[in-house]
Design a protein around this motif. Sequence first.
Motif, PDB file in Angstrom:
ATOM      1  N   THR A   1      15.463  13.646  15.109  1.00 36.16           N
ATOM      2  CA  THR A   1      15.007  12.429  15.782  1.00 36.16           C
ATOM      3  C   THR A   1      13.528  12.180  15.489  1.00 36.16           C
ATOM      4  N   VAL A   2      12.743  13.243  15.561  1.00 38.87           N
ATOM      5  CA  VAL A   2      11.311  13.093  15.311  1.00 38.87           C
ATOM      6  C   VAL A   2      11.065  12.623  13.877  1.00 38.87           C
ATOM      7  N   PHE A   3      11.754  13.242  12.948  1.00 43.77           N
ATOM      8  CA  PHE A   3      11.561  12.861  11.543  1.00 43.77           C
ATOM      9  C   PHE A   3      11.977  11.417  11.310  1.00 43.77           C
ATOM     10  N   SER A   4      13.046  10.997  11.983  1.00 40.28           N
ATOM     11  CA  SER A   4      13.493   9.623  11.826  1.00 40.28           C
ATOM     12  C   SER A   4      12.419   8.667  12.318  1.00 40.28           C
ATOM     13  N   PHE A   5      11.853   8.990  13.477  1.00 42.28           N
ATOM     14  CA  PHE A   5      10.811   8.131  14.038  1.00 42.28           C
ATOM     15  C   PHE A   5       9.606   8.069  13.101  1.00 42.28           C
ATOM     16  N   LEU A   6       9.176   9.234  12.636  1.00 39.56           N
ATOM     17  CA  LEU A   6       7.993   9.253  11.757  1.00 39.56           C
ATOM     18  C   LEU A   6       8.258   8.493  10.461  1.00 39.56           C
ATOM     19  N   THR A   7       9.514   8.555  10.006  1.00 37.94           N
ATOM     20  CA  THR A   7       9.846   7.845   8.779  1.00 37.94           C
ATOM     21  C   THR A   7       9.617   6.347   8.938  1.00 37.94           C
ATOM     22  N   PHE A   8       9.981   5.841  10.111  1.00 35.55           N
ATOM     23  CA  PHE A   8       9.747   4.409  10.345  1.00 35.55           C
ATOM     24  C   PHE A   8       8.260   4.084  10.258  1.00 35.55           C
ATOM     25  N   LEU A   9       7.432   5.036  10.707  1.00 39.81           N
ATOM     26  CA  LEU A   9       5.993   4.786  10.705  1.00 39.81           C
ATOM     27  C   LEU A   9       5.446   4.520   9.304  1.00 39.81           C
ATOM     28  N   VAL A  10       6.021   5.178   8.290  1.00 37.29           N
ATOM     29  CA  VAL A  10       5.509   4.975   6.933  1.00 37.29           C
ATOM     30  C   VAL A  10       5.606   3.521   6.532  1.00 37.29           C
ATOM     31  N   GLY A  11       6.607   2.855   7.090  1.00 42.58           N
ATOM     32  CA  GLY A  11       6.787   1.460   6.726  1.00 42.58           C
ATOM     33  C   GLY A  11       5.587   0.590   7.118  1.00 42.58           C
ATOM     34  N   ILE A  12       4.842   1.022   8.132  1.00 42.79           N
ATOM     35  CA  ILE A  12       3.755   0.159   8.628  1.00 42.79           C
ATOM     36  C   ILE A  12       2.627   0.001   7.607  1.00 42.79           C
ATOM     37  N   PRO A  13       1.991   1.090   7.180  1.00 46.11           N
ATOM     38  CA  PRO A  13       0.922   0.890   6.184  1.00 46.11           C
ATOM     39  C   PRO A  13       1.439   0.255   4.897  1.00 46.11           C
ATOM     40  N   THR A  14       2.689   0.557   4.552  1.00 49.84           N
ATOM     41  CA  THR A  14       3.236  -0.051   3.346  1.00 49.84           C
ATOM     42  C   THR A  14       3.368  -1.554   3.529  1.00 49.84           C
ATOM     43  N   GLY A  15       3.864  -1.940   4.705  1.00 48.61           N
ATOM     44  CA  GLY A  15       3.978  -3.368   5.003  1.00 48.61           C
ATOM     45  C   GLY A  15       2.614  -4.044   5.009  1.00 48.61           C
ATOM     46  N   ILE A  16       1.612  -3.353   5.552  1.00 50.48           N
ATOM     47  CA  ILE A  16       0.251  -3.908   5.579  1.00 50.48           C
ATOM     48  C   ILE A  16      -0.200  -4.255   4.179  1.00 50.48           C
ATOM     49  N   LYS A  17       0.084  -3.373   3.250  1.00 48.00           N
ATOM     50  CA  LYS A  17      -0.316  -3.629   1.867  1.00 48.00           C
ATOM     51  C   LYS A  17       0.348  -4.892   1.343  1.00 48.00           C
ATOM     52  N   ILE A  18       1.662  -4.941   1.512  1.00 52.69           N
ATOM     53  CA  ILE A  18       2.398  -6.068   0.947  1.00 52.69           C
ATOM     54  C   ILE A  18       1.868  -7.371   1.521  1.00 52.69           C
ATOM     55  N   LEU A  19       1.667  -7.406   2.847  1.00 49.24           N
ATOM     56  CA  LEU A  19       1.185  -8.636   3.470  1.00 49.24           C
ATOM     57  C   LEU A  19      -0.186  -9.029   2.924  1.00 49.24           C
ATOM     58  N   ASN A  20      -1.060  -8.042   2.727  1.00 45.17           N
ATOM     59  CA  ASN A  20      -2.386  -8.362   2.209  1.00 45.17           C
ATOM     60  C   ASN A  20      -2.330  -8.890   0.780  1.00 45.17           C
ATOM     61  N   TRP A  21      -1.433  -8.351   0.000  1.00 42.20           N
ATOM     62  CA  TRP A  21      -1.308  -8.852  -1.370  1.00 42.20           C
ATOM     63  C   TRP A  21      -0.837 -10.302  -1.361  1.00 42.20           C
ATOM     64  N   VAL A  22       0.160 -10.537  -0.533  1.00 40.78           N
ATOM     65  CA  VAL A  22       0.668 -11.907  -0.490  1.00 40.78           C
ATOM     66  C   VAL A  22      -0.419 -12.854   0.010  1.00 40.78           C
ATOM     67  N   ALA A  23      -1.200 -12.407   0.992  1.00 40.63           N
ATOM     68  CA  ALA A  23      -2.288 -13.242   1.495  1.00 40.63           C
ATOM     69  C   ALA A  23      -3.344 -13.468   0.413  1.00 40.63           C
ATOM     70  N   THR A  24      -3.507 -12.502  -0.475  1.00 38.13           N
ATOM     71  CA  THR A  24      -4.454 -12.686  -1.582  1.00 38.13           C
ATOM     72  C   THR A  24      -3.986 -13.813  -2.500  1.00 38.13           C
ATOM     73  N   LEU A  25      -2.685 -13.897  -2.681  1.00 36.34           N
ATOM     74  CA  LEU A  25      -2.140 -14.947  -3.548  1.00 36.34           C
ATOM     75  C   LEU A  25      -2.382 -16.337  -2.961  1.00 36.34           C
ATOM     76  N   TYR A  26      -2.359 -16.393  -1.633  1.00 37.93           N
ATOM     77  CA  TYR A  26      -2.432 -17.683  -0.953  1.00 37.93           C
ATOM     78  C   TYR A  26      -3.695 -18.441  -1.361  1.00 37.93           C
ATOM     79  N   LYS A  27      -3.499 -19.654  -1.888  1.00 34.44           N
ATOM     80  CA  LYS A  27      -4.592 -20.503  -2.344  1.00 34.44           C
ATOM     81  C   LYS A  27      -5.408 -19.902  -3.484  1.00 34.44           C
ATOM     82  N   GLY A  28      -4.859 -18.939  -4.160  1.00 35.86           N
ATOM     83  CA  GLY A  28      -5.544 -18.431  -5.339  1.00 35.86           C
ATOM     84  C   GLY A  28      -5.206 -19.311  -6.525  1.00 35.86           C
ATOM     85  N   SER A  29      -6.023 -19.252  -7.606  1.00 36.22           N
ATOM     86  CA  SER A  29      -5.583 -19.984  -8.794  1.00 36.22           C
ATOM     87  C   SER A  29      -4.834 -19.002  -9.678  1.00 36.22           C
ATOM     88  N   ILE A  30      -3.525 -19.025  -9.500  1.00 31.35           N
ATOM     89  CA  ILE A  30      -2.690 -17.982 -10.089  1.00 31.35           C
ATOM     90  C   ILE A  30      -2.402 -18.248 -11.552  1.00 31.35           C
TER      91      ILE A  30
END
Lengths: 216, 577
Positions: B330-359
Motif C-alpha cells: 500500500t505504501v509503495f502504491s501511494f508513493l508511486t502516485f507521488l512520482v506523477g506530480i513532479p513529472t506532471g509539473i514538467k509537462i505543464l511547464n513545457w506546454v506553457a512555454t509553447l503558449y504564445k511562443g513563435s514555434i
Amino acid sequence: MANHSTTHPAHLHHHFVDSDQQFDAAKMGMWVFLVNEILFFGGLFCAYIVFRAWYPDLFQEASHELNTLWGAVNTAVLIGSSLTVAMAIRSAQKDQQRGLRINLLITIALACVFMVIKAFEYSHKFELGIFPGEWYTYTGFEHPKASVFFSIYYMMTGVHALHVLVGIGLIFWIYRRSVKGEFSSEYYTPVEITGLYWHLVDLIWIFLFPLLYLIE
Amino acid sequence: MATAEVSSNIKKLQVKRFKPAEDPKNTYLTDEKGLWAWLTTVDHKKIGLMYLGAVAFFFLLGGLLALALRTELWTPAKTFIEADTYNQIFTLHGAIMVFFVLVPSIPAALGNFILPMQVGAKDVAFPRLNLASFYIYVIGAIFTFIALFNNGLDTGWTFYTPYSTTTTTSVIWVTLGVFILGFSSILTGTNFITTIHKLRAPGITWSKLPLNIWALYATSIIQVLATPVLAITVLLLTMERFMGLGIFDPANGGDPVLFQHFFWFYSHPAVYIMIVPGFGIISEVITTFSKKHIFGYWAIALSSLAIAFIGFLVWGHHMFTSGQSAVATTVFSFLTFLVGIPTGIKILNWVATLYKGSIEMKTPMLYVFIFLFLFSIGGFTGIMLGSLSADIHLHDTYYVVAHFHYVMMGGTLMALLAGLHYWWPKMTGKMYSEVWGKISAVLVFIGFNLTFLPQFVMGAQGMPRRYYNYIDQFTPFHQTSTIGSYVLGLGLFITLFYLLHSLWRGKKAGSNPWNSRGLEWQATSPPDFHNFDHTPVVIHGPYDYHKPMEEFQLGLAVSHNGHGEETDVKESKVTTN
Ligand code: HEM
Ligand SMILES: [Cu+2]
C-alpha cells in the motif's frame, strides 16, 4: 593554440583555472566516490540486517566461531594506519618530506599486517571446513542455515579486504611520487584524497568488527 | 558602445565580445588526427562521440533483435525460431537496450559533449576518468558478448532468482559485464557532479544553469546513489551462482524476493537515470524553437531533483504480486502516485512555454512534440500500474511491456533523437537534411504507435509478456504490432542514413543555426579543442531570448591560465554594433 605562461605550475591540469579549483574538484570527486562506496557496502549491510533479523540465534552462535582477539588487533591496526595517513597529510602540508615518506611507509606496513592477520583467520576457517555457501562442511555447531552467516561474513570481509589491497596499491603509488618529490605544501591533493579513501576503508571495518565478531 | 565591466561577486571582470567564427579553421576534429589520437583522447567531445558510436552500435544490435522477436510473433505458433532462442533473444534485447543503450545514451554520449560547454568549462573535472569510463564500458560489453557466444542468456534482463541461479545459460558473464558497466556509469556521474559544482565559468550561478545541466545533475545523483547497489546485487548473484552463496536461495536460508528488492532498488531509479536527462533535452529544445523564456524555470529544475528523490522510494511497485506485505504494498502504491506530480509539473511547464511562443517546427522540435505525446501516455499508464488492484491483473502482461516502451522509447529515445538533431550541427559542423528528418520522424511516430498501442489492448485482455506462443485471439494485435515495428525500423534506418550522409554532403552549419541563447552555441561549430578560445562570462540566463545576442558572447578580456592571446589584455571595451 595554448601558449602556457611561465607562472603555470607543473601540477595544474590545463582545464582548471588555478590550483585551488583543481584541489576542490579532486576533493569533491573523492567525496562523491566515497558516497558510492558507502552505498555499495550498504547493500551488504542491508543483507546483514535482513538475515540477522530472521536468524538471530544463528548469528549469535556463529559469531563465536570468529576470533575476537585477532579481530580486535586488526581494528587497532587499522585505526593506527588511519592515524599515520593523517600524519602523512600533515607532513605534506608542512613540507616535511621525510615525515611524509615515513608515515606513508608505516601506513603500508600496517595495512599489510591487517592482511596477514586476515589471511590467517581465513585459512584457519578453511581448515575447519567453514567455507562460504555450498562449500560449507563444518559441523561444529547445529543450525540448519549455518552457512548463511558465513556467506555474509566472507562477502563483507572479502570485499573489504579487496578495498584494503587497493588502498595498499594507492598508498604505494603516493609513496613513489613522494620519493620523486612531487608533493609540497603547495600541492598535496593526491595525498589528501588517498587519505580520505583510506579513512573510509578503516571506517567500514569499524562497523564490520562489532557486527560480525561481537554478537552476544 | 557598452562598457566592459561586469561585476561578479568579488571582483570586477574585464570582458570583451567574442563573436564565434562561422567557418573555423581549428576545431577539435582537426586538432589531433588519427585512430590512436582518438582512442587515447581525454577530450570530452571526442569521448562523447565515441560513446555515441558505441551506443548507436548497440541500438542497432538491440533493434535487430527486436525485429527478430516481432517477426517470430507473426503467427501464434513457431514462425521461424525455436522457443529457447526466442528466450535468449528477448533477454539480450532487454539487457542491451537498458544497460548498453538507454543508461549511457544521453549522459555519456550527448551529455559528455554538451555539459562542459554549457557550463563554459574546457573539459569535465576528471578527463582521464572520463576516458576510463569509456573503456570500462567496452570491457563490460566484451563480457556480455562472451555470454552471447557461450550459451547465451535466457533469464530476462531482470535476472530474477531462483531461475537465474539454476538455468544452464551463462549468467555469470552477463552479471559481471553489468557489474563492470556500472563503474562506467558511476564514473560519469561522479565526473558530472564535480564539474557542475566546481568548473562553472564566471557568472554562471545556479539560477543561470541551463535546465539540461539541472537534469544531468539530478541524473548523476541517481547514478551515484543507485548504481553501487546494482553492483553489489549482481556481485552477490555472481557469487550465488559461483559457490551457492545462499543469500537468494531458500534452500540455504536465503530469499529470492530479497533479490527483487535489491534489483529494483537500483532499477527503478535507473528508469529515471534514463528519462531525466531526456527531460533536460526537451527543456533546451522547446525554448530554442519557441524563442521564448522557459516557463517555470525553478519548477522544472527542482522537479528533476524531486523525481530523483521520490524515485528512490517506489521500487516496491514491481513486487506487488511477489508476496510483499500488504502494508508495504500500500505504501509503495501511494508513493508511486507521488512520482506523477513532479513529472506532471514538467509537462505543464513545457506546454506553457509553447503558449504564445513563435514555434518553429524543425526536426528536433517535431521530436519534442512526439515526446510529449508518447511520454504522457507512458506516464499515465504507469500510474494505472501503480494502483494495486489494477496491477494484480496487468502485472507481467503486454500492458507493462507497452508502458515501459512508451516511457523508455517514446520518452528517452525520442528525447535523444531531439537532442541528437539539435546538437548535430554543433558536434559535426554540418546540417542534416530537414526534409528527410521530418519524413523519418513521422515514420517513427506512426511505427511506434502501431507497434505498442495494440500491446496495451492485448495486455489488458490477458496476453502475458515473454511468451513465445499465444492464443489465436491475439493474432491481429500481434500482427499489427509486427508491421508497426517494421515501419519504426524503417524510420530509424532513414535517420541513420541521412545523418551519416550529412557528414560528407551536409551544408555548413555555422556557429548558431537555431539562434539559440545557450552558451554552447557561442562556440564555433565544431568547437575548438578547448571549447572556447576564451573564458566565457555569462550575465544572462540561457533562455533570455529578449536580450540581444551580443550580450551572450562575452568572455574574459584578460585570459588566465596562460590560454588565449596576449593581445586580449589590451582590449578592454565591448563594442556592440
Ligand atoms: C509517472 C511515472 C511512472 C510510473 C507511475 C510508473 C509505474 C510503473 C509500475 C507500477 C510498474 C510495474 C508494473 C508491473 O510490473 O506490474 C512499472 C514498470 C516499468 N516501468 Fe514504469 N512508471 C513510471 C515511469 C517510468 C519511466 C519514466 C520508465 C523508463 C524510462 C519506466 C520504465 C518501466 C519499466 C522498464 C518497467 C517494467 C520492468 C519489468 O518488469 O521488466 N517507468 N512502471
Ligand atoms: Cu518502477
